[in-house]
Design an enzyme around this catalytic site. Structure first.
Site, PDB file in Angstrom:
ATOM      1  CB  THR A 109      -0.997   0.108   1.202  1.00  0.00           C
ATOM      2  OG1 THR A 109      -0.160   0.306   2.498  1.00  0.00           O
ATOM      3  CG2 THR A 109      -1.743  -1.299   1.165  1.00  0.00           C
ATOM      4  CB  SER A 111       0.114   3.642   4.447  1.00  0.00           C
ATOM      5  OG  SER A 111      -0.577   2.565   4.458  1.00  0.00           O
ATOM      6  CB  CYS A 112       2.612  -0.254   5.363  1.00  0.00           C
ATOM      7  SG  CYS A 112       3.395  -1.395   5.919  1.00  0.00           S
ATOM      8  N   GLY A 113       5.273  -0.257   3.074  1.00  0.00           N
ATOM      9  CA  GLY A 113       5.784  -1.005   2.028  1.00  0.00           C
ATOM     10  C   GLY A 113       6.234  -2.392   2.498  1.00  0.00           C
ATOM     11  CB  CYS A 115       2.052  -4.416   5.232  1.00  0.00           C
ATOM     12  SG  CYS A 115       1.892  -2.626   5.749  1.00  0.00           S
TER      13      CYS A 115
END
Length: 293
Positions: A109, A111-113, A115
């Site tokens: 995503t 927001s978070c690479g 995850c």
């Protein structure tokens, strides 16, 4: 080609006033990265500098470290039902003899690479270069100017207010490259990809400045690029500090005005020559951070 910003009509409300107006929004679209024709990952990103993003992703994964490691990067045609091109699918062809990263299925995503990483151990990629060996010194009077210098280079942020930024600077504070994206990790990957394609890796003697917080992943990306120092306008995570200490990276957070918190690698930070040399970095304000997420 996809746009970095899109215009939408909105209702602007302030007190009793209501006004219909057109607003600019940061574009967010999926990018599928294929490796030698095989799907590798999908990331949500702001279109633009896609080749750098793909190359930087492979740097972060430890797959490449030289421009010679990549044979070609191209957009895949026929990505739509009518045979057109959405510019949302890239294929990277590695040079002969370059080993592809181990396959793993994950969705990234904006927001978070990391995850989708299966475990913490999988994230601790073995770096090609040691950040801890870099003897660069950073003047405090230069470090405090970096937020302003980064903010001045954020062209799309001025129009949308909704993008993260990552800037690469020399130890003297001169900008080398600035990239924007809805994902902070994408912005850094775009920097690393630029550096790879320009033959600049490892990035010794440089400072990475980011507009948000300093996550574990951003520390890892800095280490993978051979960057000795990471500065951020917001807080680092505990794991980011732990990794920075292990790798000899200078990690600075809450860089606002003339103040900062130095979490690791304080040996590189030199005292200001004179108080008059200090220029406050107020691009993101002392009371808060412009871009969050």
């Amino acid at each position: 080609m996809s746009r970095v910003a899109v215009k939408k009509r909105i209702l602007r409300v302030k007190d009793a006033a209501r006004v219909s107006r057109v607003d600019s929004l940061a574009a967010e679209e999926p990018l599928e990265i294929r490796l030698d024709g095989t799907p590798l990952t999908v990331t949500m990103r702001t279109p633009g500098d896609d080749f750098d993003l793909a190359a930087g992703f492979l740097v972060s994964e430890g797959a490449v470290g030289s421009p010679d490691d990549i044979a070609t990067i191209r957009y895949c045609a026929g990505a739509t039902v009518d045979g057109g091109n959405t510019y949302n699918v890239l294929d990277v062809r590695l040079a002969p003899g370059v080993e592809a990263p181990a396959p793993r299925n994950f969705y990234t995503t904006s927001s978070c690479g990391v995850c989708g990483k299966a475990s913490l151990e999988a994230v601790r990629t073995v770096a090609r270069w040691s950040a801890g060996d870099d003897p660069v010194e950073l003047a405090q009077s230069v470090v405090v100017t970096l937020p302003d210098r980064l903010r001045a280079a954020q062209r799309v942020f001025d129009r949308t207010g909704g993008l993260h930024a990552a800037g690469l600077f020399t130890a003297d504070g001169e900008p080398l490259c600035v990239r924007e994206d809805v994902g902070r990790h994408n912005a850094v990957d775009k920097l690393l990809g630029w550096a790879l394609r320009e033959g600049r890796l490892p990035l010794r003697g440089t400072v990475l400045m980011v507009s948000g917080r300093a996550s574990f992943e951003l520390v890892q990306k800095a280490v993978m690029g051979g960057i000795p120092a990471l500065t951020a306008v917001s807080a680092p995570s505990s794991l980011a500090v732990e990794l920075a200490a292990e790798e000899g990276l200078t990690l600075i957070g809450f860089l606002r005005g003339t103040s900062m918190n130095v979490y690791t690698g304080e040996r590189r930070l030199t005292s200001p020559e004179r108080p008059s040399d200090v220029t406050p970095g107020a691009g993101y304000g002392s009371a808060g951070v412009r871009s969050t997420g």
